[in-house]
Structure formats: structure tokens, C-alpha cells
Design a protein around this motif. Structure first.
Motif, PDB file in Angstrom:
ATOM      1  N   TYR A   1       1.743   5.698  -7.421  1.00 40.68           N
ATOM      2  CA  TYR A   1       0.702   5.660  -8.454  1.00 40.68           C
ATOM      3  C   TYR A   1       0.246   7.086  -8.722  1.00 40.68           C
ATOM      4  CZ  TYR A   1       0.434   0.618  -7.697  1.00 40.68           C
ATOM      5  OH  TYR A   1       0.740  -0.728  -7.610  1.00 40.68           O
TER       6      TYR A   1
ATOM      7  N   ASP B   1      -4.035   6.083 -12.499  1.00 40.64           N
ATOM      8  CA  ASP B   1      -4.209   4.821 -11.784  1.00 40.64           C
ATOM      9  C   ASP B   1      -5.358   4.918 -10.797  1.00 40.64           C
ATOM     10  OD1 ASP B   1      -1.799   3.473 -12.871  1.00 40.64           O
ATOM     11  OD2 ASP B   1      -0.723   5.007 -11.736  1.00 40.64           O
TER      12      ASP B   1
ATOM     13  N   LEU C   1      -5.791  -0.765  -4.487  1.00 36.68           N
ATOM     14  CA  LEU C   1      -4.606   0.088  -4.494  1.00 36.68           C
ATOM     15  C   LEU C   1      -3.972   0.153  -3.106  1.00 36.68           C
ATOM     16  CD1 LEU C   1      -5.320   3.208  -6.770  1.00 36.68           C
ATOM     17  CD2 LEU C   1      -3.668   1.380  -7.131  1.00 36.68           C
TER      18      LEU C   1
END
Length: 473
Positions: free
Chosen positions: A205, A209, A425
Motif C-alpha cells: 500500500y 492508502d 490496514l
């Protein structure tokens, strides 16, 4: 590569050796002979029977049969704190008979510290060099201060202290956790076990993000703050209107702008942060009522509430830590937090708007290189870094997904309300990178914030060690 004992102390049953290493600046080019200094502190319990007959000023205690754990500090750009008593996370580790090695990462503490004044010495400027060319030279030098180089420093130190074949363990806090995954990607065979606290990196990412997620987490913390202190809605607006209409200079010559004041929201990420910020807001607003301006004490406290002047790597590399040379989908940061801020509501101050104005968090904006005294000379360099597309590799997904818990166990403390390292995440990385291979086992909690390792060490370290002990023979 060489090392020497700089100093040793024996206090409160703790034996500390400060060790200085001379290591390569550039590990990728053997023709580059430049070296930097890295300083580590070797910490263990003092044992009269073991250490009493040793010349501690000249000889390091033997580590061959010791349980050694190296600490990777958060940041980027922060040094380690040397323990002089059994406190913080040193206490549970020392009580489990660990020897701890605190290493000031390159550019921090005593390890060739990077400041504006030292950077001028480390990267001399020739007469006639343009600002743009000099900033390019500075950037080329600083690109050797990323996680991949930090890991190579740790490996060099492991080899010099333990030998080629002996492994050690690592504990990575926050950005130190990111570095730990770089370590696992390149030198997994050197590691016994890996402890991570609030620091599983967003592998695959990019900065956008990350900041989309952390803006949402910061919004949640703002809502909590204003629900807790509803009177601050009006107070903060009054303060920002004052700052928007007046040029306010801080004691060290920096500027207290609207955006700089909003950066105080970084405190939301640690325990008690909302209460600390309320005290600042209340005092500032009270100053305005009494005197029509903030007092020196208020300005001094706000100036010292952030670490960007004293830890410039923190500002320069804040978005660069999310750029991995192996992730070709994201090549540059391009001021990600700044761009995304414009799409978020409540983060941009407007005089005629209603409702609360949100504080920001662990984010870097262009205005900081005008507002902070020590960042002003680095403005051109900062813009180059945000445009740079050539980044060293940080993570090897193929290697990570093959790691087994029985070979190199990885346990992580994951904080549900972490403002800086997003919970969702972290779980995506676990699913997408480790793919059910049984590694990366988590202690998940909503009882601590990002500073859980420091403030609730017994709980956090204890939970990780119990998880290890219940899973490893």
C-alpha cells in the motif's frame, strides 16, 4: 568495520555499555568508502558473580549464551532512551533474562545525527552550487538513511557482537516494526523471534492508502475530543481566527500558523492526549481573553509539543517510509497528506464555516517548511523527496509469505484505536501477505493506544511473551 566501548554505567542493578561502531554509509556500493558512526547501548542486569571480576571499561560481557534482543525505535528519526533502572519495557524483558541492545538508528541520537547544521558538514556545499543541485546532493546522501540501511547496520552489529552464526531477537515499536519486516525480508535467518508493537507496515500500500485510513482514524479522535470537551469547539475556532489574522512568532523564530496549531492533534494518538490538548486550548484562549495575545509560556509549550525541529528526518521521511522500491504501483508520495486533506471535511479552516474544526495528526504539509525554524532550509530538499521515484526495496513478499512460525515466530501488539498505524490496514497485510501461513500472530487490544509499549509495558510485553510461550516449544 570496528567498534569500541565509549562508556559504561552501573546504576540500580542495571549495567549499560555504550558502544561505538564505524559502519559503511552505503552498503550497496563496495567502492563507496564513506563511513558513519552508529552507537548502541548494551543493557543487562548487573550480576556480581558474573561481572565483578571484569574490567567493564575495557571488556564487553560475553553474549554467547545470552538471550539477546535488539530494539528498533519508532520514528523515523528518533533515538533510543537509555534505561538506568528497571522501568518501561526494559523491566519485563530484563526479568525474563534478556540482554537488550538499544541502537540509535543512523541519523539519530549519537549515530551520525542529522540536523540542518550537521547535514551541511556531512554534505559539504561547493561554491557556485545552486540550491537545487545542493538539495539533490543532500537527498542522495539521505537516501542511505532508510530502513534497508538501518537493517544492514543491525546485521553488522549482530555479527560483530555475536558472530556470524548466533541469532538474536528483535523488538520493533511503530516505525521500528516497519524496519523489522525489512529485516525479515532480507535476513530472516539471523532472527530467533520478532516482537512488534503498533508497527505492522502497510506492505503493498502507498501513502494515499495510508492517509485515507489515518484521516478517518483522526476524525474519530476529533469527534471523541469535542464530545469530551464541547466548549473547545468555540475556543479552537477563536484561536484559529486569531492566528489567521495575526503573525505569531514562536520563541525559536518559528511561525505559529493555523496549520501548525492544528498539528497538535498528533497528541490524540497517545494516552491522555485529548486531555493535554484541552489544557493547551484552554490556556491559549484564556490568554486571548486576558491579554489579547498568547503568553510566552503558551507559545513555548506549543513550540516544544512537536519534534519536527529536533528530528528533521521525521519530517523529511514521514511519507517516504511508505514507498517501497518493490511496489511499482506507487513511485512517489507527491505530498499525499496535503492532497488528501483537501478532500476531507473539517480539516481546512474556513472563517464562515459552522461546526468544529478538526485537528490533524501524524501528517506532514508543505507549510511546515515555512513554519518550522529548522525545516525552512530544507524546503527544496523536501520537494525533491516528494517527487523522487527511485526508492530502495523494503519488503520481499515472497520471502515473508514463506516464513513459518516454527522458524521465526512473529507476534504483534495491534491497537484497535491506533491513530498512526491503521487497524484495518494491518489486518489486510496479515491476510494478503501471510496468507494463512500461521505466522504474524496478534495480541489485539482497545485498552492501549500507540504508546502502549511505553505506558503499559508489563501488559503489552507480557501478552506477547505469553503468546510466544504458548506457541513455541
Amino acid at each position: 568495520m570496528t567498534f569500541e566501548i565509549m562508556d559504561y554505567t552501573k546504576t540500580n542493578g542495571i549495567l549499560n555499555h555504550r558502544i561505538r561502531f564505524e559502519l559503511p554509509l552505503n552498503y550497496s556500493d563496495s567502492q563507496d568508502r564513506r563511513e558513519i558512526t552508529i552507537v548502541a547501548t548494551l543493557t543487562q542486569l548487573y550480576d556480581e558473580a558474573k561481572h565483578g571480576d571484569t574490567d567493564l571499561a575495557a571488556v564487553l560481557p560475553l553474549l554467547k549464551n545470552a538471550k539477546v534482543i535488539a530494539y528498533l525505535q519508532g520514528g523515523p528519526g528518533f533515538p533510543c532512551t537509555v534505561p538506568f533502572a528497571k522501568s518501561s519495557f526494559a523491566k519485563p524483558l530484563l526479568e525474563k533474562d534478556y540482554v537488550i541492545i538499544y541502537i540509535d538508528q543512523r541519523g539519530t541520537g549519537l549515530s551520525t545525527p542529522i540536523e540542518v547544521g550537521t547535514l551541511d558538514v556531512l554534505v559539504p556545499r561547493d561554491s557556485g552550487t545552486t540550491d537545487q543541485d545542493y538539495a539533490q546532493q543532500q537527498m542522495e546522501y539521505l537516501l542511505h538513511f532508510r530502513a534497508d540501511s538501518i537493517v544492514e547496520d543491525f546485521e553488522s552489529i549482530r555479527t560483530m557482537l555475536l558472530g556470524e552464526d548466533l541469532k538474536w531477537s528483535i523488538l520493533g515499536q511503530s516505525y521500528g516494526g516497519f524496519c523489522s519486516f525489512t529485516y525479515l525480508s532480507t535476513h530472516a535467518k539471523s532472527l530467533k523471534l520478532v516482537l512488534i508493537t503498533g508497527g505492522v507496515p502497510p506492505i503493498n500500500y502507498g501513502p494515499d492508502d495510508v492517509y485515507k485510513a489515518t484521516y478517518q482514524r483522526t476524525k474519530d479522535r476529533n469527534v471523541h475530543y469535542y464530545n469530551k470537551y464541547p466548549g473547545d469547539v468555540a475556543r479552537v475556532r477563536d484561536i484559529l481566527e486569531y492566528l489567521d489574522s495575526n503573525n505569531v512568532t514562536l520563541p525559536n523564530g518559528g511561525t505559529l500558523s493555523v496549520e501548525r496549531f492544528q498539528l497538535l492533534g498528533i497528541d490524540f494518538g497517545h494516552s491522555g492526549g485529548t486531555d493535554e490538548l484541552h489544557q493547551t486550548v484552554l490556556k491559549f484562549h484564556y490568554d486571548l481573553e486576558l491579554f489579547g495575545k498568547p503568553t510566552y509560556k503558551t507559545l513555548y509549550n506549543i513550540q516544544n509539543a512537536s519534534s519536527f525541529d529536533t528530528n528533521i528526518i521525521y519530517a523529511l521521511f514521514q511519507e517516504a517510509i511508505y514507498l517501497d522500491g518493490n511496489n511499482k504501483a506507487v513511485l512517489q508520495s507527491n505530498w499525499s497528506a496535503e492532497r488528501l486533506r483537501a478532500t476531507e471535511t473539517n480539516y481546512v479552516f474556513k472563517k464562515d464555516a459552522d461546526g468544529p474544526i478538526y485537528f490533524t495528526g501524524e501528517m506532514v504539509y508543505k507549510s511546515m517548511f515555512d513554519d518550522y525554524t529548522e525545516l525552512k532550509p530544507l524546503k527544496t530538499l523536501a520537494h525533491l523527496l516528494h517527487k523522487n521515484e527511485h526508492w530502495s526495496p523494503l519488503y520481499d513478499v515472497n520471502t515473508l509469505e514463506k516464513l513459518k512460525f516454527t522458524d521465526v515466530p512473529i507476534v504483534a501488539a495491534t491497537y484497535y484505536n491506533d491513530q498512526y498505524v491503521d487497524f484495518d490496514l494491518t489486518n489486510k497485510v496479515k491476510q494478503q501477505v501471510f496468507k494463512g501461513n500461521g505466522n504474524l500472530r496478534q495480541y489485539i487490544t482497545s485498552n492501549q493506544f500507540h504508546d502502549g509499549l511505553r505506558l503499559d509495558s508489563e501488559c503489552v510485553v507480557g501478552a506477547l511473551l505469553r503468546l510466544l510461550e504458548s506457541e513455541v516449544d
